[in-house]
Design an enzyme around this catalytic site. Structure first.
Site, PDB file in Angstrom:
ATOM      1  N   ASN A  36      52.065  61.688 -47.852  1.00  0.00           N
ATOM      2  CA  ASN A  36      52.484  60.427 -47.433  1.00  0.00           C
ATOM      3  C   ASN A  36      51.867  59.739 -47.835  1.00  0.00           C
ATOM      4  O   ASN A  36      52.337  59.200 -48.667  1.00  0.00           O
ATOM      5  CB  ASN A  36      51.673  61.052 -46.499  1.00  0.00           C
ATOM      6  CG  ASN A  36      51.333  59.932 -45.337  1.00  0.00           C
ATOM      7  OD1 ASN A  36      51.962  58.838 -44.698  1.00  0.00           O
ATOM      8  ND2 ASN A  36      50.352  59.090 -43.778  1.00  0.00           N
ATOM      9  N   CYS A  37      50.745  59.094 -47.747  1.00  0.00           N
ATOM     10  CA  CYS A  37      50.339  56.912 -48.397  1.00  0.00           C
ATOM     11  C   CYS A  37      49.162  57.801 -49.651  1.00  0.00           C
ATOM     12  O   CYS A  37      48.714  58.105 -49.300  1.00  0.00           O
ATOM     13  CB  CYS A  37      49.724  56.608 -47.008  1.00  0.00           C
ATOM     14  SG  CYS A  37      48.619  57.053 -45.709  1.00  0.00           S
ATOM     15  N   MET A  50      44.877  53.194 -46.683  1.00  0.00           N
ATOM     16  CA  MET A  50      46.369  53.188 -47.421  1.00  0.00           C
ATOM     17  C   MET A  50      47.610  53.096 -46.855  1.00  0.00           C
ATOM     18  O   MET A  50      48.210  53.476 -46.491  1.00  0.00           O
ATOM     19  CB  MET A  50      46.260  54.863 -47.776  1.00  0.00           C
ATOM     20  CG  MET A  50      44.685  55.220 -48.938  1.00  0.00           C
ATOM     21  SD  MET A  50      45.177  57.199 -48.648  1.00  0.00           S
ATOM     22  CE  MET A  50      44.956  57.356 -47.217  1.00  0.00           C
ATOM     23  N   CYS A 107      49.145  50.703 -44.458  1.00  0.00           N
ATOM     24  CA  CYS A 107      48.907  50.304 -42.798  1.00  0.00           C
ATOM     25  C   CYS A 107      47.554  50.516 -42.731  1.00  0.00           C
ATOM     26  O   CYS A 107      46.675  49.391 -42.747  1.00  0.00           O
ATOM     27  CB  CYS A 107      49.521  51.239 -42.189  1.00  0.00           C
ATOM     28  SG  CYS A 107      49.214  50.188 -40.489  1.00  0.00           S
ATOM     29  N   SER A 143      45.706  53.691 -42.523  1.00  0.00           N
ATOM     30  CA  SER A 143      45.224  55.237 -43.469  1.00  0.00           C
ATOM     31  C   SER A 143      43.398  55.386 -44.273  1.00  0.00           C
ATOM     32  O   SER A 143      43.993  54.161 -44.920  1.00  0.00           O
ATOM     33  CB  SER A 143      46.349  56.285 -43.414  1.00  0.00           C
ATOM     34  OG  SER A 143      45.280  57.310 -43.500  1.00  0.00           O
ATOM     35  N   ASN A 171      46.489  60.501 -48.740  1.00  0.00           N
ATOM     36  CA  ASN A 171      47.056  61.395 -46.758  1.00  0.00           C
ATOM     37  C   ASN A 171      48.158  62.312 -47.160  1.00  0.00           C
ATOM     38  O   ASN A 171      49.398  61.890 -47.663  1.00  0.00           O
ATOM     39  CB  ASN A 171      46.701  60.946 -46.052  1.00  0.00           C
ATOM     40  CG  ASN A 171      47.203  61.054 -44.924  1.00  0.00           C
ATOM     41  OD1 ASN A 171      48.333  61.608 -44.444  1.00  0.00           O
ATOM     42  ND2 ASN A 171      45.784  61.186 -44.285  1.00  0.00           N
ATOM     43  N   TYR A 221      42.371  59.658 -36.932  1.00  0.00           N
ATOM     44  CA  TYR A 221      43.987  58.859 -37.513  1.00  0.00           C
ATOM     45  C   TYR A 221      44.190  57.937 -35.614  1.00  0.00           C
ATOM     46  O   TYR A 221      45.064  58.371 -34.930  1.00  0.00           O
ATOM     47  CB  TYR A 221      45.016  59.353 -38.024  1.00  0.00           C
ATOM     48  CG  TYR A 221      45.409  58.329 -38.427  1.00  0.00           C
ATOM     49  CD1 TYR A 221      45.275  56.897 -39.087  1.00  0.00           C
ATOM     50  CD2 TYR A 221      46.666  58.749 -38.818  1.00  0.00           C
ATOM     51  CE1 TYR A 221      46.248  56.125 -39.921  1.00  0.00           C
ATOM     52  CE2 TYR A 221      47.750  58.154 -39.615  1.00  0.00           C
ATOM     53  CZ  TYR A 221      47.562  56.746 -40.186  1.00  0.00           C
ATOM     54  OH  TYR A 221      48.115  55.992 -40.780  1.00  0.00           O
ATOM     55  N   GLU A 235      54.554  53.052 -34.264  1.00  0.00           N
ATOM     56  CA  GLU A 235      55.788  51.742 -34.386  1.00  0.00           C
ATOM     57  C   GLU A 235      57.067  52.474 -32.603  1.00  0.00           C
ATOM     58  O   GLU A 235      57.206  51.935 -32.200  1.00  0.00           O
ATOM     59  CB  GLU A 235      57.163  51.556 -35.530  1.00  0.00           C
ATOM     60  CG  GLU A 235      57.706  50.370 -35.570  1.00  0.00           C
ATOM     61  CD  GLU A 235      58.273  50.587 -36.964  1.00  0.00           C
ATOM     62  OE1 GLU A 235      59.163  50.067 -37.135  1.00  0.00           O
ATOM     63  OE2 GLU A 235      57.627  50.327 -37.458  1.00  0.00           O
ATOM     64  N   GLY A 266      51.370  48.007 -37.629  1.00  0.00           N
ATOM     65  CA  GLY A 266      50.415  47.654 -38.783  1.00  0.00           C
ATOM     66  C   GLY A 266      50.834  46.867 -39.592  1.00  0.00           C
ATOM     67  O   GLY A 266      50.034  45.856 -39.808  1.00  0.00           O
TER      68      GLY A 266
END
Length: 733
Positions: A196-197, A406, A408, A410, A429, A565, A570, A704
């Site tokens: 992910n990020c 990370m 936005c 996280s 993540n 989290y 969105e 975010g």
């Protein structure tokens, strides 16, 4: 139908038998175990009656359900599956010769199966894309669905979703489709074992060099080269994962390369300028210009990049802790470049997201050495909505160490390597699965005990989904994403034969349990004005403690840090609500708004002051160390940055991460500056009515990040939410 048999006495006897015989669990078609519920049978019968417009009463349907239960008890079944229950229902209907109801029951079951298959059918999903279904083309506010490479990504994403749903454990896929949970980023995973990020380890990559494609890149010898390499790294990392990426402490990491510029200018000055003081002044002035040009170049490069996902990389720059003159100049350059704007029209840059750190003794108070940079950050935030701010001390309290999020929102948890060194850069993540909390509250029907039972049931489901997601990422090979695994973005460099899990286990990586709708969940039990109700607040905090306790337990079991989290949602706030409207109808102050309130946020319709909002939300973040952000809404602030500073200062000891929402829209036809009005077709200038995206700059917060909804429309519910959130806040005019 005569209902004489099932009087109160007989029903009580039946209930007692069910309890005594231990009838508790039913195996669903997707393999899940779920508590037996008579209501499920009556609901299924009622749907069949509605579908064919039959004339059975609800008492008739309950009597059928009682007969079914009697047959279950006669079979002495302590565990059933739904297929067996269906057969028993049909046996009862046939015994009463209710042929029409039996036909409706079978038809309903077949249609549900057909709907499930259609949702996973690639051809049907591609048809929806070609028909420009809004839920697909507007899912991401920063993806322009008119652009060829975005269209290609959306098409690939549809194939990925269809295949991904088939790869998921059946009970997880079913729960996702029904809206009980949301398995994030199905267009990328589990079809591909992508992460992910992350926080990219730029320092390591600059110092040790890296490779992109066929080019081996050495350590930069100037701030300009370092900035150019930064953009190249971001583009490649963003194309190798599906989440956001951050450059943490960019001012401190880039400073050594600006120092190289300074030394070169000193060497030049020694040839042409007499006097050490003048030489140093010349070199300093030239270095400041180099720094500004490099930061301006980086801003433009990031905003002109397109990744393989058909969008600008979701990038964040964290800065503010640097103390020497070069680090200060980098901070000032980042802010001044953003204030200036992009292009001839000076538009607001959407990326990178800027995150400025406040720290007591460094820049928080007027007597601090870097207070002047805080003042510049305030000016930038009033004009461009960024930077957001981190409260250094509070962030350490919540997450265990300091770091930028990370992308936005996280956050990584504090983690030390085998040498005892705190490590943030190079960590990542592995994905998010989000829980629909309002659905549980609605199903509980005012029964707090039942809410707890259903919550435990859904959390078992979430655990399966999260561990499946994490294990799927571990199927990757280093060669799948060389920039991440082999060339330093994730810190430690792996060989082709190494296991990527070496970078994830021992809690080096996180995986996240998201949640939505604490406001709506509490509203179902305590009414819509519950924010000042201590019992209601305690109820929502108990939910958070439950989530965190389970996350901690799963993390200890799996070796991956499972974090709670506060979800970036969105379009998910709309998706969950839409599905719940279909299931439960319009419920006042819950589903009738058309969207759910994200995570722990204060109800956006209630016009709190920033201080009230911060005080309400501050109690939740300690349970959500895996990701969170707080926003405050303001009128125009350009002429009153001190009002914003008052909020930043108030937030410092209370919350870790704060964003600014203030009107910064601009019309180039009439020169209006302020807040454009949302409509179903986009945003309109309130002065001249202009809706042309080429001659107006509309910037709103979504998930975010900033987004330009005029060019890339958000789903309808987000228009409504933004419209309802634009309030005048007391004490900021």
């Amino acid at each position: 139908m005569q209902n004489v048999k099932w009087n109160d006495k007989k029903i009580a006897e039946l209930n007692e038998k069910i309890i005594n015989d231990g009838l508790k669990d039913v195996q669903k078609r997707d393999g899940r175990m779920q508590r037996y519920s008579r209501k499920k049978i009556t609901e299924a019968l009622f749907q069949a009656v509605e579908q064919l417009d039959l004339t059975y009463t609800f008492d008739d349907l309950k009597a059928i359900a009682y007969d079914v239960e009697e047959m279950i008890l006669a079979k002495k079944c302590k565990q059933l599956d739904t297929k067996e229950i269906d057969f028993l229902v049909l046996d009862v209907l046939n015994a009463y010769t209710f042929d029409d109801l039996a036909e409706g029951y079978i038809q309903r079951r077949e249609e549900k199966e057909k709907e499930r298959e259609t949702r996973r059918d690639v051809n049907a999903m591609i048809k929806s894309l070609l028909m420009k279904e809004k839920s697909i083309v507007n899912e991401n506010a920063n993806k322009d669905s008119k652009v060829f490479n975005t269209q290609r990504d959306l098409t690939a994403g549809i194939v990925g979703k269809a295949l991904g749903l088939k790869m998921l454990p059946p009970h997880v896929a079913n729960a996702h489709e029904k809206g009980e949970i949301h398995y994030h980023d199905l267009d990328y995973t589990p079809y591909a074992p992508m992460s992910n990020c992350c926080l990219i380890d730029f320092k390591h990559m600059f110092e040790e060099g890296f490779q992109i494609g066929n080019a081996e890149v050495g350590s930069p010898r100037s701030i300009q080269t370092a900035a150019a390499q930064t953009a190249q790294i971001i583009a490649n990392v963003a194309s190798s994962q599906y989440g956001g990426c951050s450059f943490d402490r960019i001012d401190e990491v880039l400073a050594p390369y600006a120092e190289l510029n300074f030394q070169k200018h000193i060497q030049t000055a020694e040839k042409w300028i007499e006097g050490q003081t003048k030489r140093e002044a010349f070199a300093e002035e030239k270095t400041k210009k180099d720094i500004y040009d490099a930061m301006q170049s980086l801003e433009y490069e990031i905003n002109t990049l397109y990744t393989s996902q058909g969008q600008t990389p979701f990038t964040s720059l964290g800065f503010g802790l640097g103390e020497n003159w070069i680090e200060r100049e980098i901070q000032k350059a980042i802010l001044n470049v953003r204030i200036k704007g992009l292009g001839k029209e000076k538009r607001t840059a959407i990326f990178p997201k800027l995150i400025f750190t406040l720290k007591r003794g460094l820049n928080l108070n007027e007597t601090d050495p870097n207070y002047d940079i805080k003042e510049l950050a305030l000016e930038c935030s009033t004009k461009r909505m960024y930077p957001d701010v981190l409260s250094y001390d509070k962030l350490i309290d919540i997450t265990g160490s300091f770091k930028t999020p990370m992308g936005c929102r996280s956050f990584l948890q504090g983690w030390t390597d085998e040498d005892g060194t705190d490590v943030s850069a190079g960590r990542m993540n592995l994905g998010v699965v989000t829980l629909n909390v309002p659905r549980i509250a609605i199903e509980a029907k005012g029964d707090v005990h039942r809410f707890s039972i259903l919550l435990e049931e859904r959390l078992r489901l979430i655990k399966d989904a999260l561990l499946f997601k994490a294990n799927r990422v571990m199927d990757a090979e280093p060669a799948n994403a060389p920039i991440l695994y082999m060339h330093g973005a994730f810190g430690k460099r792996l060989a082709k034969e190494d296991k990527v899990s070496d970078l994830f286990l021992n809690k080096r990586a996180t995986i996240s349990l998201g949640y939505i709708g604490l406001y709506e969940a509490a509203t179902t039990f305590f009414g819509p004005e519950w924010e000042t109700n201590e019992e209601a607040k305690a109820f929502t905090l108990d939910i958070m403690r439950t989530l965190k306790a389970h996350a901690d337990e799963w993390g200890n079991e799996s070796g991956i840090h499972v974090s709670v989290y506060s979800t970036p949602s969105e379009s998910l706030t709309d998706r969950f609500c839409k599905l719940d409207i279909e299931k439960f109808g319009l419920l006042e102050d819950i589903t009738d708004k058309g969207y759910y309130t994200n995570s722990f946020h204060y109800d956006v319709r209630k016009n709190p002051t920033p201080f009230e909002k911060i005080d309400f939300e501050k109690d939740y973040a300690e349970y959500t160390g895996g990701g969170f952000i707080h926003y405050c809404e303001y009128p125009k602030l350009q002429t009153n940055p001190k009002a914003l500073e008052a909020v930043w200062d108030y937030a410092y000891d209370r919350i870790g991460y704060l964003g600014t929402n203030t009107p910064i829209d601009r019309c180039y036809e009439c020169d209006f500056e302020g807040d454009f009005k949302p409509t179903e077709d986009g945003f309109r200038c309130p002065s001249c009515g202009n809706t042309n995206p080429e001659t107006c700059d509309v910037v709103k917060r979504t998930c975010g990040y900033l987004g330009n909804p005029q060019k890339r429309p958000m789903v309808a519910g987000r228009h409504k939410e933004i419209s309802s959130r634009v309030k005048h806040i007391k004490g900021t005019e």
